[in-house]
Design an enzyme around this catalytic site. Sequence first.
Site, PDB file in Angstrom:
ATOM      1  N   PRO A 244       0.790  -1.239   0.000  1.00  0.00           N
ATOM      2  CA  PRO A 244       0.000   0.000   0.000  1.00  0.00           C
ATOM      3  C   PRO A 244       0.823   1.291   0.000  1.00  0.00           C
ATOM      4  CG  PRO A 244       0.037  -0.933   2.203  1.00  0.00           C
ATOM      5  CD  PRO A 244       0.759  -1.922   1.318  1.00  0.00           C
ATOM      6  N   GLY A 245       2.180   1.205   0.218  1.00  0.00           N
ATOM      7  CA  GLY A 245       2.939   2.435   0.021  1.00  0.00           C
ATOM      8  C   GLY A 245       3.907   2.833   1.116  1.00  0.00           C
ATOM      9  N   GLY A 246       4.231   1.916   2.030  1.00  0.00           N
ATOM     10  CA  GLY A 246       5.177   2.244   3.099  1.00  0.00           C
ATOM     11  C   GLY A 246       6.550   2.649   2.553  1.00  0.00           C
TER      12      GLY A 246
ATOM     13  N   ASP B 243       2.658  -1.219  -8.896  1.00  0.00           N
ATOM     14  CA  ASP B 243       2.028  -2.389  -8.259  1.00  0.00           C
ATOM     15  C   ASP B 243       0.764  -2.721  -9.033  1.00  0.00           C
ATOM     16  OD1 ASP B 243       0.713  -4.254  -6.290  1.00  0.00           O
ATOM     17  OD2 ASP B 243       2.343  -3.559  -4.993  1.00  0.00           O
TER      18      ASP B 243
ATOM     19  N   ASP C  56       9.980  -4.739  -3.338  1.00  0.00           N
ATOM     20  CA  ASP C  56       9.456  -5.530  -2.220  1.00  0.00           C
ATOM     21  C   ASP C  56       8.337  -6.426  -2.769  1.00  0.00           C
ATOM     22  OD1 ASP C  56       9.493  -6.179   0.511  1.00  0.00           O
ATOM     23  OD2 ASP C  56       7.989  -4.686   1.044  1.00  0.00           O
TER      24      ASP C  56
ATOM     25  N   LYS D 161      12.009 -12.799  -0.937  1.00  0.00           N
ATOM     26  CA  LYS D 161      10.997 -13.368  -0.043  1.00  0.00           C
ATOM     27  C   LYS D 161      10.936 -14.873  -0.273  1.00  0.00           C
ATOM     28  CE  LYS D 161       8.370  -9.089  -0.139  1.00  0.00           C
ATOM     29  NZ  LYS D 161       7.912  -8.766   1.211  1.00  0.00           N
TER      30      LYS D 161
HETATM   31  C1  LIG Z   1       4.890  -6.911   0.836  1.00  0.00           C
HETATM   32  S1  LIG Z   1       3.902  -6.059  -0.277  1.00  0.00           S
HETATM   33  C2  LIG Z   1       4.784  -4.588  -0.508  1.00  0.00           C
HETATM   34  C3  LIG Z   1       4.682  -3.621   0.626  1.00  0.00           C
HETATM   35  C4  LIG Z   1       5.273  -2.282   0.270  1.00  0.00           C
HETATM   36  N1  LIG Z   1       6.711  -2.339   0.113  1.00  0.00           N
HETATM   37  C5  LIG Z   1       4.953  -1.250   1.322  1.00  0.00           C
HETATM   38  O1  LIG Z   1       5.888  -0.738   1.956  1.00  0.00           O
HETATM   39  O2  LIG Z   1       3.791  -0.916   1.491  1.00  0.00           O
HETATM   40  C6  LIG Z   1       4.157  -6.903  -1.773  1.00  0.00           C
HETATM   41  C7  LIG Z   1       3.488  -6.308  -2.964  1.00  0.00           C
HETATM   42  O3  LIG Z   1       3.915  -6.990  -4.133  1.00  0.00           O
HETATM   43  C8  LIG Z   1       2.859  -6.793  -5.072  1.00  0.00           C
HETATM   44  N2  LIG Z   1       3.042  -7.624  -6.259  1.00  0.00           N
HETATM   45  C9  LIG Z   1       2.911  -8.959  -6.391  1.00  0.00           C
HETATM   46  N3  LIG Z   1       3.139  -9.315  -7.674  1.00  0.00           N
HETATM   47  C10 LIG Z   1       3.421  -8.175  -8.343  1.00  0.00           C
HETATM   48  C11 LIG Z   1       3.750  -7.869  -9.684  1.00  0.00           C
HETATM   49  N4  LIG Z   1       3.836  -8.842 -10.615  1.00  0.00           N
HETATM   50  N5  LIG Z   1       3.976  -6.580 -10.020  1.00  0.00           N
HETATM   51  C12 LIG Z   1       3.888  -5.604  -9.104  1.00  0.00           C
HETATM   52  N6  LIG Z   1       3.579  -5.838  -7.826  1.00  0.00           N
HETATM   53  C13 LIG Z   1       3.354  -7.096  -7.446  1.00  0.00           C
HETATM   54  C14 LIG Z   1       1.618  -7.094  -4.265  1.00  0.00           C
HETATM   55  O4  LIG Z   1       0.479  -6.551  -4.908  1.00  0.00           O
HETATM   56  C15 LIG Z   1       1.958  -6.410  -2.938  1.00  0.00           C
HETATM   57  O5  LIG Z   1       1.393  -5.140  -2.884  1.00  0.00           O
END
Ligand SMILES: C[S@@+](CC[C@H](N)C(=O)[O-])C[C@H]1O[C@@H](n2cnc3c(N)ncnc32)[C@H](O)[C@@H]1O
Length: 307
Positions: free
Chosen positions: A186-188, A204, A242, A271
């Site tokens: 969500p944007g951290g 994203d 991330d 991950k």
């Molecule tokens: C752990 S979260 C990221 C949190 C983010 N760094 C923050 O600080 O809010 C992982 C993100 O990877 C995204 N994601 C998964 N597959 C993706 C893709 N192919 N392209 C872009 N984002 C992707 C998910 O939608 C999710 O929002």
Amino acid sequence: MTDSSLPGVPTGWTGYLAPEDRLDELLTELGETIAIHGHLVFAEGPPRPAAWVQNVWYEPRRIPIQSIGDGVRALKSIQRNWALFPVAVHGRAKLIEEQLPPVKPKPLAFPSAPPSAPLGSWTLTDANTLIAAARCSSPFRHGEVVFAENREAPPNRAYLKLWDAFTALGVRPAPGELCLDLGASPGGWSWVLHETGARVIAVDKAPLDPRITALPRLEFRQESAFGLSPDAVEPVDWLCSDVVCYPARLLTLVRRWLESGRARRFVCTLKFQGETDHATAREFAAIPGSRLMHLFHNKHELTWIKL
Ligand SMILES: C[S@@+](CC[C@H](N)C(=O)[O-])C[C@H]1O[C@@H](n2cnc3c(N)ncnc32)[C@H](O)[C@@H]1O
């Protein structure tokens, strides 16, 4: 103090404190070890390359003690600041700890430099054996980086990983630099990057928190990070990822960006799901000029950094 005037004798070992619950990963990396006490491991010889480690104890010494006073005197004779990692004879260790100068750092306000005073680590392995390392890899107690958290602006706690990375590196984006934040929702991370004064392109498949979308120097692209060609954006100063994906898929993405020459610096989370993919982790670690590390705020994750 010269080595011969220090109390005790050199063990010839190095100590490695694994992140809690990640001892198996560390043991796989280290190979042969001398002793394991909870998630503290001692291995023969100088430090070995390892990513799954929260604190390294350099040149630990074995100090025989007959009394609590002996332990206190020995540690104080080396330096002021010590962190106890209790593994045995807990009551006796605590009595020694209580007589050492207190070490109570305030939570770190980001961005600020980590503590600069040397902080050693010690333990009692039995009533009469103290193991102490005056120098450790982390300036924080057991590598635990505790920040004064911002509970209002960022939409989640993932931002702590990026604070952790920039604190460890001693460098962060400069005002006006361009950051690409892959897997931004969500944007951290986008919030952290934007706070530095940098411009941010957030990517994203999922939407961002509306407060993040509204940030003035942020552009949001709702698409897959894997479909984004390096030519489709101007060259970036920082590529941050991330994205939730298998590490092997992230490696393909990273190689593509490295080959393009259109990203200067990288901070990427690997991950792991289920089994830890050590083979891919090693491939990341082998990328010239880069490092792979476990940040205190990483879970079953590693952070790959190239500056
Ligand atoms: C752990 S979260 C990221 C949190 C983010 N760094 C923050 O600080 O809010 C992982 C993100 O990877 C995204 N994601 C998964 N597959 C993706 C893709 N192919 N392209 C872009 N984002 C992707 C998910 O939608 C999710 O929002």
